[in-house]
Design an enzyme around this catalytic site. Structure first.
Site, PDB file in Angstrom:
ATOM      1  N   GLU A 151       3.295  -6.829  13.122  1.00 18.30           N
ATOM      2  CA  GLU A 151       2.238  -6.949  14.132  1.00 18.30           C
ATOM      3  C   GLU A 151       1.703  -8.381  14.090  1.00 18.30           C
ATOM      4  O   GLU A 151       1.392  -8.975  15.110  1.00 18.30           O
ATOM      5  CB  GLU A 151       1.112  -5.949  13.819  1.00 18.30           C
TER       6      GLU A 151
ATOM      7  N   ARG B 248       0.822  -1.209   0.000  1.00 16.95           N
ATOM      8  CA  ARG B 248       0.000   0.000   0.000  1.00 16.95           C
ATOM      9  C   ARG B 248       0.854   1.257   0.000  1.00 16.95           C
ATOM     10  O   ARG B 248       0.407   2.327  -0.422  1.00 16.95           O
ATOM     11  CB  ARG B 248      -0.978  -0.036   1.172  1.00 16.95           C
TER      12      ARG B 248
HETATM   13  C1  PRP Z   1       1.223  -3.298   6.707  1.00 18.68           C
HETATM   14  C2  PRP Z   1       1.260  -1.819   6.434  1.00 18.68           C
HETATM   15  C3  PRP Z   1       2.646  -1.437   6.852  1.00 18.68           C
HETATM   16  C4  PRP Z   1       2.942  -2.377   7.985  1.00 18.68           C
HETATM   17  C5  PRP Z   1       2.794  -1.693   9.301  1.00 18.68           C
HETATM   18  O1  PRP Z   1       1.775  -3.955   5.622  1.00 18.68           O
HETATM   19  O2  PRP Z   1       1.020  -1.541   5.074  1.00 18.68           O
HETATM   20  O3  PRP Z   1       3.582  -1.640   5.802  1.00 18.68           O
HETATM   21  O4  PRP Z   1       1.998  -3.459   7.887  1.00 18.68           O
HETATM   22  O5  PRP Z   1       3.054  -2.574  10.360  1.00 18.68           O
HETATM   23  P1  PRP Z   1       4.284  -2.464  11.353  1.00 18.68           P
HETATM   24  O6  PRP Z   1       4.466  -1.018  11.724  1.00 18.68           O
HETATM   25  O7  PRP Z   1       3.862  -3.276  12.538  1.00 18.68           O
HETATM   26  O8  PRP Z   1       5.491  -3.032  10.693  1.00 18.68           O
HETATM   27  P2  PRP Z   1       1.698  -5.515   5.354  1.00 18.68           P
HETATM   28  O9  PRP Z   1       2.996  -6.116   5.791  1.00 18.68           O
HETATM   29  O10 PRP Z   1       0.455  -6.057   5.944  1.00 18.68           O
HETATM   30  O11 PRP Z   1       1.727  -5.614   3.780  1.00 18.68           O
HETATM   31  P3  PRP Z   1       0.872  -5.045   2.538  1.00 18.68           P
HETATM   32  O12 PRP Z   1       1.032  -3.544   2.495  1.00 18.68           O
HETATM   33  O13 PRP Z   1       1.580  -5.703   1.404  1.00 18.68           O
HETATM   34  O14 PRP Z   1      -0.552  -5.459   2.695  1.00 18.68           O
HETATM   35  N1  HPA Z   2      -4.476  -1.491   9.018  1.00 16.18           N
HETATM   36  C1  HPA Z   2      -3.745  -1.518   7.924  1.00 16.18           C
HETATM   37  N2  HPA Z   2      -2.524  -1.987   7.884  1.00 16.18           N
HETATM   38  C2  HPA Z   2      -2.005  -2.445   9.006  1.00 16.18           C
HETATM   39  C3  HPA Z   2      -2.701  -2.432  10.195  1.00 16.18           C
HETATM   40  C4  HPA Z   2      -4.001  -1.920  10.203  1.00 16.18           C
HETATM   41  O1  HPA Z   2      -4.703  -1.860  11.223  1.00 16.18           O
HETATM   42  N3  HPA Z   2      -1.882  -2.945  11.143  1.00 16.18           N
HETATM   43  C5  HPA Z   2      -0.734  -3.265  10.520  1.00 16.18           C
HETATM   44  N4  HPA Z   2      -0.802  -2.960   9.246  1.00 16.18           N
END
Ligand code: PRP
Ligand code: HPA
Length: 174
Positions: A98, A61
């Site tokens: 997380e 994202r």
């Molecule tokens: C989510 C979000 C951040 C990260 C935040 O990404 O987009 O990159 O988690 O979490 P943190 O601060 O605990 O590290 P995710 O790894 O779910 O991947 P995506 O964007 O590919 O869905």
């Molecule tokens: N929303 C979107 N992205 C995330 C979240 C959430 O609550 N936590 C960790 N990545």
């Protein structure tokens, strides 16, 4: 800023128990789908790019928001990718999420020593992702000028974890 962000905040969707029980997921998809809200997000974050010569967007994202920020700020963008996607890798960092664990990689030959980089992601939660992205960039000699997220989940302590590491900015906090 607070006034500009209110309509954006109204578009964030709360999804309980995703991706696992007990996690309240803040879904920003409707924000990006709204032209005005997306413009506000891109311009507010672009105002923080300052002296940086490139934006780094974190998969997945962070790609969407990061590229919009880069265009508004008048700089380029580099993708920080999940492991296994890039044909040539300049640096690689493993980190805790997380929910789970992952590895981030930086493409070879784009960011070089002395580059100033502003890192963008959609959400700051535990700070594991942001920390790894900043570390990767420093591994190749870049200077990280700041980190900006649309959403910050304060209770997960990402900001505290990153203190002293990088200047942290977020547009919406929960
Ligand atoms: C989510 C979000 C951040 C990260 C935040 O990404 O987009 O990159 O988690 O979490 P943190 O601060 O605990 O590290 P995710 O790894 O779910 O991947 P995506 O964007 O590919 O869905
Ligand atoms: N929303 C979107 N992205 C995330 C979240 C959430 O609550 N936590 C960790 N990545």
């Amino acid at each position: 800023t607070a006034e500009r962000m209110a309509p954006v905040a109204a578009l964030v969707r709360d999804v309980p128990d995703f991706p696992e029980p007990g996690v309240l997921f803040r879904d920003i998809t409707p924000v990006l789908a709204d032209a005005e809200a997306f413009t506000v997000v891109a311009t507010e974050l672009a105002a923080l790019v300052g002296v940086a010569d490139i934006v780094a967007g974190v998969e997945a994202r962070g790609f969407l928001i990061g590229s919009a920020v880069a265009v508004v700020a008048g700089v380029g963008v580099v993708p920080v990718r999940k492991a296994g996607k890039l044909p040539r890798v300049a640096a690689s960092r493993r980190y805790a999420l997380e929910y789970g664990e992952a590895t981030l990689e930086l493409p070879e030959g784009v960011v070089t020593s002395g580059n100033r980089v502003f890192v963008v992601d959609d959400v700051l939660a535990t700070g594991g992702t942001a920390g790894a992205a900043c570390a990767l960039l420093r591994d190749v000699g870049a200077e990280v000028t700041g980190f900006g997220a649309l959403v910050e989940l304060r209770a997960l302590g990402g900001r505290d974890r990153l203190v002293g590491d990088v200047a942290v900015h977020s547009l919406l906090t929960y």
